[in-house]
Design a protein around this motif. Structure first.
Motif, PDB file in Angstrom:
ATOM      1  N   GLU A   1       7.624  -4.226  -1.363  1.00 39.67           N
ATOM      2  CA  GLU A   1       7.739  -2.787  -1.118  1.00 39.67           C
ATOM      3  C   GLU A   1       7.962  -2.496   0.358  1.00 39.67           C
ATOM      4  O   GLU A   1       8.736  -1.590   0.720  1.00 39.67           O
ATOM      5  CB  GLU A   1       6.475  -2.079  -1.616  1.00 39.67           C
ATOM      6  CG  GLU A   1       6.512  -0.570  -1.465  1.00 39.67           C
ATOM      7  CD  GLU A   1       7.700   0.051  -2.185  1.00 39.67           C
ATOM      8  OE1 GLU A   1       8.282   1.015  -1.639  1.00 39.67           O
ATOM      9  OE2 GLU A   1       8.059  -0.418  -3.285  1.00 39.67           O
TER      10      GLU A   1
ATOM     11  N   SER B   1       9.727  12.055   3.046  1.00 38.35           N
ATOM     12  CA  SER B   1       8.706  11.111   2.586  1.00 38.35           C
ATOM     13  C   SER B   1       9.170  10.378   1.340  1.00 38.35           C
ATOM     14  O   SER B   1       8.975   9.165   1.202  1.00 38.35           O
ATOM     15  CB  SER B   1       7.399  11.867   2.312  1.00 38.35           C
ATOM     16  OG  SER B   1       6.426  11.004   1.774  1.00 38.35           O
TER      17      SER B   1
ATOM     18  N   ASP C   1       7.478   6.537   0.875  1.00 34.60           N
ATOM     19  CA  ASP C   1       6.053   6.589   1.253  1.00 34.60           C
ATOM     20  C   ASP C   1       5.125   6.510   0.038  1.00 34.60           C
ATOM     21  O   ASP C   1       4.112   5.789   0.077  1.00 34.60           O
ATOM     22  CB  ASP C   1       5.771   7.867   2.048  1.00 34.60           C
ATOM     23  CG  ASP C   1       6.345   7.801   3.461  1.00 34.60           C
ATOM     24  OD1 ASP C   1       6.706   6.690   3.898  1.00 34.60           O
ATOM     25  OD2 ASP C   1       6.408   8.857   4.130  1.00 34.60           O
ATOM     26  N   PRO C   2       5.383   7.219  -1.071  1.00 36.76           N
ATOM     27  CA  PRO C   2       4.483   7.115  -2.228  1.00 36.76           C
ATOM     28  C   PRO C   2       4.419   5.699  -2.790  1.00 36.76           C
ATOM     29  O   PRO C   2       3.342   5.214  -3.165  1.00 36.76           O
ATOM     30  CB  PRO C   2       5.089   8.092  -3.234  1.00 36.76           C
ATOM     31  CG  PRO C   2       5.861   9.065  -2.411  1.00 36.76           C
ATOM     32  CD  PRO C   2       6.423   8.258  -1.283  1.00 36.76           C
ATOM     33  N   GLN C   3       5.583   5.018  -2.878  1.00 36.17           N
ATOM     34  CA  GLN C   3       5.587   3.660  -3.418  1.00 36.17           C
ATOM     35  C   GLN C   3       4.796   2.700  -2.520  1.00 36.17           C
ATOM     36  O   GLN C   3       4.083   1.808  -3.002  1.00 36.17           O
ATOM     37  CB  GLN C   3       7.023   3.158  -3.578  1.00 36.17           C
ATOM     38  CG  GLN C   3       7.830   3.868  -4.655  1.00 36.17           C
ATOM     39  CD  GLN C   3       8.527   5.111  -4.134  1.00 36.17           C
ATOM     40  OE1 GLN C   3       8.102   5.706  -3.132  1.00 36.17           O
ATOM     41  NE2 GLN C   3       9.604   5.518  -4.817  1.00 36.17           N
ATOM     42  N   LEU C   4       4.932   2.898  -1.197  1.00 32.76           N
ATOM     43  CA  LEU C   4       4.189   2.045  -0.263  1.00 32.76           C
ATOM     44  C   LEU C   4       2.680   2.277  -0.395  1.00 32.76           C
ATOM     45  O   LEU C   4       1.887   1.318  -0.410  1.00 32.76           O
ATOM     46  CB  LEU C   4       4.637   2.324   1.170  1.00 32.76           C
ATOM     47  CG  LEU C   4       3.943   1.500   2.265  1.00 32.76           C
ATOM     48  CD1 LEU C   4       4.200   0.011   2.057  1.00 32.76           C
ATOM     49  CD2 LEU C   4       4.411   1.941   3.648  1.00 32.76           C
ATOM     50  N   ALA C   5       2.266   3.556  -0.520  1.00 33.49           N
ATOM     51  CA  ALA C   5       0.841   3.872  -0.676  1.00 33.49           C
ATOM     52  C   ALA C   5       0.294   3.275  -1.965  1.00 33.49           C
ATOM     53  O   ALA C   5      -0.830   2.747  -2.005  1.00 33.49           O
ATOM     54  CB  ALA C   5       0.636   5.381  -0.654  1.00 33.49           C
ATOM     55  N   ALA C   6       1.096   3.324  -3.048  1.00 29.23           N
ATOM     56  CA  ALA C   6       0.653   2.763  -4.322  1.00 29.23           C
ATOM     57  C   ALA C   6       0.488   1.250  -4.225  1.00 29.23           C
ATOM     58  O   ALA C   6      -0.462   0.671  -4.774  1.00 29.23           O
ATOM     59  CB  ALA C   6       1.645   3.126  -5.417  1.00 29.23           C
ATOM     60  N   SER C   7       1.389   0.578  -3.523  1.00 27.92           N
ATOM     61  CA  SER C   7       1.290  -0.878  -3.368  1.00 27.92           C
ATOM     62  C   SER C   7       0.051  -1.257  -2.554  1.00 27.92           C
ATOM     63  O   SER C   7      -0.641  -2.245  -2.858  1.00 27.92           O
ATOM     64  CB  SER C   7       2.551  -1.419  -2.690  1.00 27.92           C
ATOM     65  OG  SER C   7       3.680  -1.223  -3.510  1.00 27.92           O
ATOM     66  N   LYS C   8      -0.227  -0.477  -1.503  1.00 27.11           N
ATOM     67  CA  LYS C   8      -1.429  -0.748  -0.702  1.00 27.11           C
ATOM     68  C   LYS C   8      -2.701  -0.516  -1.527  1.00 27.11           C
ATOM     69  O   LYS C   8      -3.666  -1.291  -1.436  1.00 27.11           O
ATOM     70  CB  LYS C   8      -1.438   0.136   0.536  1.00 27.11           C
ATOM     71  CG  LYS C   8      -0.391  -0.252   1.577  1.00 27.11           C
ATOM     72  CD  LYS C   8      -0.470   0.659   2.797  1.00 27.11           C
ATOM     73  CE  LYS C   8       0.537   0.231   3.868  1.00 27.11           C
ATOM     74  NZ  LYS C   8       0.482   1.122   5.062  1.00 27.11           N
ATOM     75  N   ALA C   9      -2.699   0.561  -2.332  1.00 25.11           N
ATOM     76  CA  ALA C   9      -3.864   0.838  -3.171  1.00 25.11           C
ATOM     77  C   ALA C   9      -4.066  -0.267  -4.197  1.00 25.11           C
ATOM     78  O   ALA C   9      -5.199  -0.685  -4.479  1.00 25.11           O
ATOM     79  CB  ALA C   9      -3.691   2.185  -3.858  1.00 25.11           C
TER      80      ALA C   9
ATOM     81  N   ASP D   1      -5.766  -3.100  -2.509  1.00 23.80           N
ATOM     82  CA  ASP D   1      -7.204  -2.836  -2.309  1.00 23.80           C
ATOM     83  C   ASP D   1      -7.977  -3.027  -3.611  1.00 23.80           C
ATOM     84  O   ASP D   1      -9.088  -3.580  -3.618  1.00 23.80           O
ATOM     85  CB  ASP D   1      -7.408  -1.413  -1.785  1.00 23.80           C
ATOM     86  CG  ASP D   1      -6.927  -1.245  -0.344  1.00 23.80           C
ATOM     87  OD1 ASP D   1      -6.819  -2.271   0.360  1.00 23.80           O
ATOM     88  OD2 ASP D   1      -6.682  -0.096   0.069  1.00 23.80           O
TER      89      ASP D   1
END
Length: 385
Positions: A126, A150, A155-163, A166
């Protein structure tokens, strides 16, 4: 009777009466005896000012800190139990008490590790796509609003991959924690009080498996009067004895707390005492066991420049009879600092040479003369030489 005989008798009686009168008149008058003054013989004790510390003796049963009911935190079959994990055993912090079958938990850890690798890979892909999106956006020359930009930059796809990464890390940590929990371990140095499992038994999360007590420190509660609490020195060590077993030897304890409530039966205050290393061999073999009955001496704060008197030395008006340097009785005013079970610590309006009257007299009055027994005995010994 003839006249001559009668006359002779009369003459004899007359002469006898005259002689008796002469004897009475000429006899010396009796001397009046002077009443002898009785001076009572008394015992005295010294009246010395000094530095004193009040104390209070009490007793009670030794208890452990609140016992810990060790619960299983995972579900499974118990495949082994520590050979010493029996009631009464002393074990160290971290010792394994028992082992729950960990086969499934190891598999779960392996799965979570793989999921973590997958999440890390997805994030890397991603991030590459985000880099391409940024380059394309710059080349396009478009000026989009914040929301559209965004979305264009993923940006949403990157945030989902980081989540997702975690979550994968948390899942792995949870799986590893569950794997660790398949080992039932001692949470502290202590004793096993009871055991509620056997090898082969099945346990679930929340099942009580052992009852444990912390043997690093035992507790003891004793009761003291509210009047003593006002002078109690909480920083002073407490003397602990088991008279029948230890003789005159003793150990020390420390005051942890004065409990806020009074006892409903006698209105006394409870004091919580801590005994460090009660079962250690480092105290000359003076071990204190759970539920032992011990005698305790607590100490009050130090009183400087006061007199220590027995409780029965004072009269009803809190005055003290003394024998002064003239061997006469005198009453001295007393200001009580603290009154204990056997002694009174007080300020006394004492004069040089005063000694405490130790003999109970039926009648005592100010300036009454007395004889001091020690002085009388010394005088008698000197006279006999």
């Amino acid at each position: 009777m003839s006249f001559k005989k009668i006359a002779a008798v009369a003459i004899i009686l007359l002469v006898g009466g005259i002689s008796a009168k002469v004897l009475i008149d000429t006899a010396p008058a009796p001397k009046k005896k002077t009443a002898e003054k009785i001076v009572p013989l008394v015992e005295v004790t010294p009246l010395d000012v000094g530095v004193y510390r009040a104390s209070w003796q009490a007793g009670g049963n030794v208890n452990a800190k609140p016992s810990v009911k060790l619960m299983a935190q995972v579900t499974g079959q118990v495949i082994s139990i520590h050979k010493q994990a029996a009631p009464g055993a002393m074990l160290k912090k971290g010792d394994v008490l028992g082992q729950v079958d960990d086969s499934n938990y190891r598999l779960i850890v392996a799965q979570k590790k793989a999921a973590l690798v997958q999440a890390q890979s997805n994030l890397a892909v991603e991030m590459g796509q985000v880099k391409n999106a940024e380059n394309n956006y710059k080349l396009s020359g478009l000026q989009l609003n914040a929301t559209a930009k965004s979305l264009a930059l993923r940006d949403p796809q990157l945030a989902a991959s980081k989540a997702a990464l975690d979550i994968a890390k948390a899942d792995l940590a949870k799986a590893q924690l569950d794997l660790e929990r398949t080992q039932l371990r001692m949470p502290f140095d202590g004793h096993v009080m009871s055991m509620n499992l056997t090898q082969g038994s099945f346990v679930s999360a929340g099942t009580q498996v052992f009852e444990l007590v912390d043997s690093a420190e035992f507790w003891l509660q004793v009761k003291v009067p509210q009047s003593f609490v006002s002078v109690l020195d909480t920083g002073h060590s407490v003397e602990i004895k088991k008279s029948q077993q230890w003789g005159e030897q003793s150990r020390e304890g420390t005051i942890k707390h004065i409990l806020p409530a009074v006892d409903a039966s006698d209105r006394q205050v409870r004091v919580l005492i801590a005994i460090k290393e009660p079962l250690s061999d480092a105290h000359q073999g003076l071990k204190i066991r759970y539920n032992d009955y011990v005698n305790v001496t607590l100490y009050g704060r130090q009183f400087d420049n006061v007199y220590q008197l027995s409780n029965d030395a004072l009269n009803a008006d809190n005055q003290l009879w003394v024998v002064d340097n003239k061997n006469t009785l005198q009453l001295r005013d007393v200001s009580i600092v603290y009154k204990g079970r056997y002694h009174v610590w007080a300020n006394v309006d004492a004069q040089l040479g005063d000694q405490i009257l130790a003999t109970r007299l039926q009648i005592a009055s100010q300036d009454m003369a007395v004889r001091v027994a020690a002085q009388a005995n010394a005088a008698a010994d000197e006279a006999s030489l």
